[in-house]
Design an enzyme around this catalytic site. Structure first.
Site, PDB file in Angstrom:
ATOM      1  N   ASN A   1       8.710  64.991  57.586  1.00  0.00           N
ATOM      2  CA  ASN A   1       8.316  65.280  56.321  1.00  0.00           C
ATOM      3  C   ASN A   1       6.960  64.821  56.142  1.00  0.00           C
ATOM      4  OD1 ASN A   1       8.137  65.156  53.470  1.00  0.00           O
ATOM      5  ND2 ASN A   1       9.204  63.060  53.058  1.00  0.00           N
ATOM      6  N   TRP A   2       6.458  65.936  56.115  1.00  0.00           N
ATOM      7  CA  TRP A   2       4.820  65.835  55.911  1.00  0.00           C
ATOM      8  C   TRP A   2       4.288  65.248  54.522  1.00  0.00           C
ATOM      9  CZ3 TRP A   2       2.672  71.237  58.414  1.00  0.00           C
ATOM     10  CH2 TRP A   2       2.852  71.212  59.614  1.00  0.00           C
ATOM     11  N   LYS A   3       5.014  65.532  53.496  1.00  0.00           N
ATOM     12  CA  LYS A   3       4.784  64.933  52.119  1.00  0.00           C
ATOM     13  C   LYS A   3       3.417  65.990  51.833  1.00  0.00           C
ATOM     14  CE  LYS A   3       6.414  60.618  53.223  1.00  0.00           C
ATOM     15  NZ  LYS A   3       6.718  59.206  52.537  1.00  0.00           N
TER      16      LYS A   3
ATOM     17  N   HIS B   1      14.569  62.743  47.536  1.00  0.00           N
ATOM     18  CA  HIS B   1      13.735  61.908  48.161  1.00  0.00           C
ATOM     19  C   HIS B   1      13.172  60.498  47.365  1.00  0.00           C
ATOM     20  CE1 HIS B   1      10.252  60.083  50.233  1.00  0.00           C
ATOM     21  NE2 HIS B   1      10.725  60.614  51.529  1.00  0.00           N
TER      22      HIS B   1
ATOM     23  N   GLU C   1      10.614  59.327  46.712  1.00  0.00           N
ATOM     24  CA  GLU C   1       9.360  59.390  46.032  1.00  0.00           C
ATOM     25  C   GLU C   1       9.548  60.558  44.670  1.00  0.00           C
ATOM     26  OE1 GLU C   1       7.006  60.661  49.491  1.00  0.00           O
ATOM     27  OE2 GLU C   1       7.031  58.521  49.664  1.00  0.00           O
TER      28      GLU C   1
ATOM     29  N   GLU D   1      17.659  56.501  53.486  1.00  0.00           N
ATOM     30  CA  GLU D   1      16.246  56.223  53.541  1.00  0.00           C
ATOM     31  C   GLU D   1      16.116  54.867  52.491  1.00  0.00           C
ATOM     32  OE1 GLU D   1      13.258  59.349  54.689  1.00  0.00           O
ATOM     33  OE2 GLU D   1      13.863  59.837  52.857  1.00  0.00           O
TER      34      GLU D   1
ATOM     35  N   SER E   1       9.763  54.233  58.251  1.00  0.00           N
ATOM     36  CA  SER E   1       9.072  53.622  59.015  1.00  0.00           C
ATOM     37  C   SER E   1       9.499  53.877  60.492  1.00  0.00           C
ATOM     38  CB  SER E   1       8.752  52.193  58.769  1.00  0.00           C
ATOM     39  OG  SER E   1       8.140  51.951  57.414  1.00  0.00           O
TER      40      SER E   1
ATOM     41  N   GLY F   1       8.163  60.325  58.245  1.00  0.00           N
ATOM     42  CA  GLY F   1       7.253  60.608  57.358  1.00  0.00           C
ATOM     43  C   GLY F   1       5.982  60.499  57.980  1.00  0.00           C
TER      44      GLY F   1
HETATM   45  P1  PGA Z   1       7.769  56.945  56.587  1.00  0.00           P
HETATM   46  O1  PGA Z   1       8.561  58.043  55.332  1.00  0.00           O
HETATM   47  O2  PGA Z   1       8.332  57.443  57.838  1.00  0.00           O
HETATM   48  O3  PGA Z   1       6.228  57.082  56.459  1.00  0.00           O
HETATM   49  O4  PGA Z   1       8.374  55.662  56.150  1.00  0.00           O
HETATM   50  C1  PGA Z   1       9.769  58.275  55.486  1.00  0.00           C
HETATM   51  C2  PGA Z   1      10.183  59.428  54.324  1.00  0.00           C
HETATM   52  O5  PGA Z   1       9.674  59.200  53.249  1.00  0.00           O
HETATM   53  O6  PGA Z   1      10.863  60.431  54.511  1.00  0.00           O
END
Ligand code: PGA
Length: 269
Positions: free
Chosen positions: A10-12, A95, A97, A167, A213, A234
């Site tokens: 997930n590149w965000k 997600h 976020e 998550e 993470s 991420g």
């Molecule tokens: P992260 O993000 O690996 O940076 O914790 C995971 C995600 O948001 O899907």
């Protein structure tokens, strides 16, 4: 039940289309010969160029969000059919976020899941509890609410096409991953919820991934947990070296298919 191993990056909101092309060129040789199915959730502008490059390796390219309507006067939004035409085969929905920063409700996420299935873009439904909810002993009830509301009223065969990503909000981007036993426990709870909703056989087909993470040094032990079918990464996915190390660590940490009741597909499609 045979379930393949999945890795979603997930590149965000990182990487321009040009940076995406550089990434793919570096990434492809690093994962050559891996058996896991690889998915890249990229920004909208990178979908088409990334999908073109990724085709050679049968890597799936997808989006990180979409609108719940097929089309309409929704300035600034994007529809599933547009994503599909650009080359997206899947979309992340719910997600944390999106839930927390953009105030997406369970109800809205449900409508998006329905739309994605109708328009043939595979939904990856993200669920997970906050730190406060976990401390209050509410993890299972949060997962139950998020999963059952998202899949409510969807025919079993359709609902069984989704991918679930567990998550925990407190592990996302914090550098503090959930421990392997804790992940195993949450995934078991997700499988139980899916079984209650859809019945045993459809529930067994649904991949459940862990996100929060994930790094090369913790991926292997996660994949050894029974109901962990892969990871959603991420931060570490922004570096082709790191994400490829995660892919290989998962495969190495993965006990034999017989022991895990999982077969690793030979074709990473
Ligand atoms: P992260 O993000 O690996 O940076 O914790 C995971 C995600 O948001 O899907």
């Amino acid at each position: 039940m045979a379930r393949p191993l999945l890795v979603i990056a997930n590149w965000k909101m990182y990487k321009t289309a040009r940076e995406a092309a550089d990434y793919i060129e570096r990434f492809i040789p690093l994962v050559q010969g891996c058996k896991a199915k690889l998915f890249l959730a990229v920004p909208f502008t990178s979908i088409a160029p990334t999908a073109r490059y990724a085709k050679t390796m049968a890597i799936q390219v997808g989006a990180q969000n979409m609108h719940d309507a097929r089309e309409g006067a929704f300035t600034g939004e994007i529809a599933a059919l547009m994503l599909k035409e650009a080359g997206a085969s899947f979309v992340l929905l719910g997600h944390s976020e999106r839930r927390h920063l953009f105030h997406e409700s369970d109800e809205l996420i449900h409508r998006k899941v329905v739309r994605a299935l109708q328009d043939d873009v595979l939904p990856v439904l993200c669920v997970g509890e906050t730190r406060t909810e976990r401390d209050a002993g509410e993890m299972e009830s949060v997962l139950e609410r998020q999963i059952s509301s998202a899949l409510e009223g969807i025919a079993t065969e359709e609902a069984a096409r989704v991918i679930i990503a567990y998550e925990p909000v407190w592990a996302i981007g914090t550098g503090i991953p959930a421990t392997a036993p804790l992940v195993g426990q949450a995934h078991h709870a997700c499988r139980h919820i899916l079984t209650k909703l859809l019945g045993k056989s459809p529930a067994q087909r649904i991949p459940i991934l862990y996100g929060g993470s994930v790094q090369p040094d913790n991926a292997g032990e996660l994949s050894a947990e029974k109901d962990v079918d892969g990871v959603l990464v991420g931060g570490a996915s922004l570096d082709p070296e790191k994400i490829s190390q995660i892919v290989w660590a998962l495969e190495a940490g993965c006990p034999t298919p017989k022991k895990r009741k999982r077969t690793l597909d030979t074709e990473p499609t």
